[in-house]
Scaffold this active site. Structure first.
Site, mmCIF file in Angstrom:
data_model
loop_
_atom_site.group_PDB
_atom_site.id
_atom_site.type_symbol
_atom_site.label_atom_id
_atom_site.label_comp_id
_atom_site.label_asym_id
_atom_site.label_seq_id
_atom_site.Cartn_x
_atom_site.Cartn_y
_atom_site.Cartn_z
ATOM 1 N N GLY A 1 0.733 -1.160 0.122
ATOM 2 C CA GLY A 1 0.140 -0.051 -0.161
ATOM 3 C C GLY A 1 0.812 1.079 -0.004
ATOM 4 O O GLY A 1 1.917 1.121 0.863
ATOM 5 N N ASP B 1 -1.529 5.034 -6.129
ATOM 6 C CA ASP B 1 -0.241 4.811 -5.952
ATOM 7 C C ASP B 1 0.867 5.840 -6.334
ATOM 8 O O ASP B 1 1.651 6.060 -5.909
ATOM 9 C CB ASP B 1 0.386 3.426 -6.263
ATOM 10 N N LYS C 1 -4.046 -0.126 -8.119
ATOM 11 C CA LYS C 1 -4.000 -1.510 -8.430
ATOM 12 C C LYS C 1 -4.578 -1.948 -9.628
ATOM 13 O O LYS C 1 -5.428 -1.398 -9.978
ATOM 14 C CB LYS C 1 -4.663 -2.191 -7.055
ATOM 15 N N ARG D 1 10.115 -1.366 -4.906
ATOM 16 C CA ARG D 1 8.936 -1.140 -5.773
ATOM 17 C C ARG D 1 8.838 -0.072 -6.574
ATOM 18 O O ARG D 1 9.266 0.973 -5.776
ATOM 19 C CB ARG D 1 7.664 -1.668 -4.893
HETATM 20 O O1 MRU Z 1 0.450 -3.959 -4.558
HETATM 21 P P1 MRU Z 1 -0.006 -3.252 -3.497
HETATM 22 O O2 MRU Z 1 -0.909 -4.136 -2.445
HETATM 23 O O3 MRU Z 1 0.955 -2.447 -2.793
HETATM 24 O O4 MRU Z 1 -0.693 -2.090 -3.835
HETATM 25 C C1 MRU Z 1 -1.700 -1.313 -3.094
HETATM 26 C C2 MRU Z 1 -2.755 -0.441 -4.045
HETATM 27 O O5 MRU Z 1 -2.717 -0.338 -5.214
HETATM 28 C C3 MRU Z 1 -3.564 0.508 -3.127
HETATM 29 O O6 MRU Z 1 -4.935 0.598 -3.643
HETATM 30 C C4 MRU Z 1 -3.151 1.826 -3.001
HETATM 31 O O7 MRU Z 1 -1.819 2.012 -2.464
HETATM 32 C C5 MRU Z 1 -3.945 2.779 -2.664
HETATM 33 S S1 MRU Z 1 -3.746 3.801 -1.378
HETATM 34 C C6 MRU Z 1 -3.661 2.970 0.066
#
Ligand code: MRU
Length: 356
Positions: A57, A247, A258, A99
């Site tokens: 996240g 993100d 996502k 990442r």
């Molecule tokens: O791959 P992740 O689980 O790190 O992706 C997270 C997301 O895409 C969330 O929707 C994003 O960070 C939204 S804000 C908390």
């Protein structure tokens, strides 16, 4: 009591006791089956936790990276200012390589590094103190900003609404409150009777595992659907609004989030359902425009299997596995930030609202 101590779900913590400072986090790979906290004094372990998605996240990744830098500073084992700075630059590089998509990661690392450089003339102990304090400040600010976004964004939710959300944007994806899920939580705290539809979010099931776990814990009315049911529920009029997180958001309003978000935004537009993106200012990359966002490609085995446990196809099959997609600004009804709600035209309004 500080805002962090009051949190109902504590996804991560900076612990200071007689054993010395360390970083503790909830391993989100094990939710909803087990609640296991891990601890370290080693910034490289923090990098591994981010890379392997024990912590995930966008805001959570940024906060954890800040604490990674704090560990690197505290346990650097040097009395030389230049050596300490070189060590911090190395740690920053390792943490930044975990990442590529979440902007909060790079934002937090730059912020902590700047603090270290600003304290350069004050000696090693002062630099360490400054770095640790900055990491804690980033965490606390995130929670406060999430709560502010909750207050601002909940005005967009009416009593009786059914809200669709994607992936996990709650306490587990942030410092402990939530972006899109924070808005939902705030609306419920204000007494609005709402229902939430959460997508399962293949391949890593952040919706089914994490969002549902949080909603059930908070006593919020929740229904789980698979990702390919979004069109059906919208066509049937079962959803009034969509709230997702982000993100990275560019200066002209392109939203990386996502994988699957673009498909939901397209469907929402077709059915005239408002599509809101909730993100703190730390997610905005004002140095980028258009869809020039680096999208993480993850292991094919995440698609070939269910959570690495059950093989669901022919093992040698070709796979693509982008972890995120990009939603263009014309599909976004508004962006909710801690500084206010941003509506189109985004190129003008993002700069204006964020400079408040
Ligand atoms: O791959 P992740 O689980 O790190 O992706 C997270 C997301 O895409 C969330 O929707 C994003 O960070 C939204 S804000 C908390």
């Amino acid at each position: 009591m500080s805002v962090l101590e009051k949190l109902r779900i504590k996804p991560m913590e900076w612990v200071e006791d007689s054993e010395g400072p360390r970083f503790r986090w909830l391993d989100t790979r094990l939710i909803p089956w087990e609640e296991v906290y891990r601890e370290t004094t080693d910034y490289e372990r923090v990098a591994r936790a981010i890379k392997e998605m024990e912590i995930r996240g966008a805001p959570a990744i940024g906060i954890a990276a800040g604490y990674g830098m704090a560990l690197a500073a505290y346990y650097s084992n040097t009395n030389d200012v230049n050596e300490l700075l070189a060590h911090l630059e190395k740690a920053k590089k390792v943490l930044a390589a975990t990442r590529p998509t979440a902007y909060n990661l790079f934002w937090a690392l730059d912020r902590v590094m700047k603090k270290a450089k600003d304290s350069l003339g004050k000696g090693v102990d002062a630099i360490i103190r400054a770095v640790v304090e900055e990491a804690k400040r980033i965490h606390e600010e995130d929670v406060r900003q999430n709560m502010e976004m909750g207050k601002i964004g909940s005005k967009l939710i009416d009593d009786g609404d059914v809200v669709l959300t994607h992936c996990n944007t709650g306490a587990l994806a942030t410092g402990g409150y939530g972006t899109a899920l924070g808005v939902i939580r705030a609306a419920v705290e204000e007494g609005k009777r709402i229902r939430v539809i959460a997508t399962e979010t293949r391949p890593l099931l952040q919706g089914a595992r994490l969002t549902i776990w949080e909603l059930v814990k908070e006593g919020i009315d929740a229904t789980l659907i698979t990702d390919n049911m979004v069109g059906y529920v919208m066509y049937k009029g079962l959803v009034n609004k969509v709230f997702v997180g982000a993100d990275r958001i560019t200066l002209d309003g392109y939203v990386a989030n996502k994988i699957g978000t673009y498909m939901i935004a397209t469907m929402a537009s077709r059915h005239r359902i408002p599509f809101y993106v909730v993100a703190p200012s730390s997610t905005f990359d004002l140095g980028l425009e258009g869809d020039a966002i680096s999208i993480e490609e993850r292991s094919p085995d995440e698609v070939r299997t269910v959570l690495g446990k059950v093989l669901i196809t022919v093992p040698s099959i070709n796979v693509i596995n982008p972890a995120f997609d990009i939603t263009p600004p014309n599909l976004v009804t508004a962006l909710v930030t801690e500084r206010g709600i941003i509506t189109p035209p985004y190129r003008e309004n993002i700069k204006r609202v964020l400079s408040r």
